[in-house]
Scaffold this active site. Structure first.
Site, mmCIF file in Angstrom:
data_model
loop_
_atom_site.group_PDB
_atom_site.id
_atom_site.type_symbol
_atom_site.label_atom_id
_atom_site.label_comp_id
_atom_site.label_asym_id
_atom_site.label_seq_id
_atom_site.Cartn_x
_atom_site.Cartn_y
_atom_site.Cartn_z
ATOM 1 C CD GLN A 78 22.313 20.902 15.780
ATOM 2 O OE1 GLN A 78 21.223 21.209 15.919
ATOM 3 N NE2 GLN A 78 23.560 21.396 16.491
ATOM 4 C CG PHE A 79 27.442 17.300 10.913
ATOM 5 C CD1 PHE A 79 28.663 16.868 11.393
ATOM 6 C CD2 PHE A 79 27.627 18.693 10.693
ATOM 7 C CE1 PHE A 79 29.745 17.262 11.823
ATOM 8 C CE2 PHE A 79 28.588 19.444 10.858
ATOM 9 C CZ PHE A 79 29.697 18.992 11.371
ATOM 10 C CB THR A 80 27.046 19.218 15.846
ATOM 11 O OG1 THR A 80 25.811 19.806 15.813
ATOM 12 C CG2 THR A 80 28.009 20.091 14.805
#
Length: 144
Positions: A78-80
């Site tokens: 989850q790059f966020t």
């Protein structure tokens, strides 16, 4: 590198209508890779994840790790999690690793967790994933 761990009664990840990873009791783990992260970080956090005591013992105290309760682990990129949120009303992602490096380090993290524990499922890096779970507690911790 940021690792958000959530104690779950169950969790699954679906891509294109197909369940690609699912666990019963255990941990849903969201993983954000940032610029500058290395294999040293993936090893340190893999070790910490597996040893982190977030499950209740017979007295209800958080004294047991996921292995001690024979729980599953669902790892989801989850790059966020690497977002910059201090300024403005829109997240910035300049601190996130570039996709190729993020995928390489996420896979390295997965391999290091799997080398120490067999009950590991994953999402699909870069895919549009539908993640659902039942948080137990709720109990959620950020490891970095």
């Amino acid at each position: 590198m940021k690792v958000l761990i959530q104690r779950a009664l169950n969790a699954c990840v679906v891509v294109d209508g197909e369940t690609i990873g699912a666990i019963d009791h255990g941990q849903l783990v969201l993983v954000g890779i940032e610029k500058g992260d290395t294999e040293v970080d993936t090893q340190r956090l893999a070790d910490k994840l597996l040893k982190y005591r977030m499950f209740g013992d017979e007295d209800g105290k958080m004294n047991l790790n996921v292995q001690q309760v024979a729980g599953g682990i669902l790892l989801v990129s989850q790059f966020t999690l690497a977002a910059e949120t201090k300024k403005g009303l829109r997240p910035g992602f300049s601190t996130a690793a570039i996709p190729e490096e993020g995928e390489r380090l996420f896979n390295d993290f997965v391999n290091k967790v799997r080398a120490q524990y067999s009950k590991v499922e994953t999402g699909r890096f870069g895919a549009d994933m539908k993640v659902s779970f039942t948080n137990d507690g709720p109990v959620t911790f950020m490891l970095d």
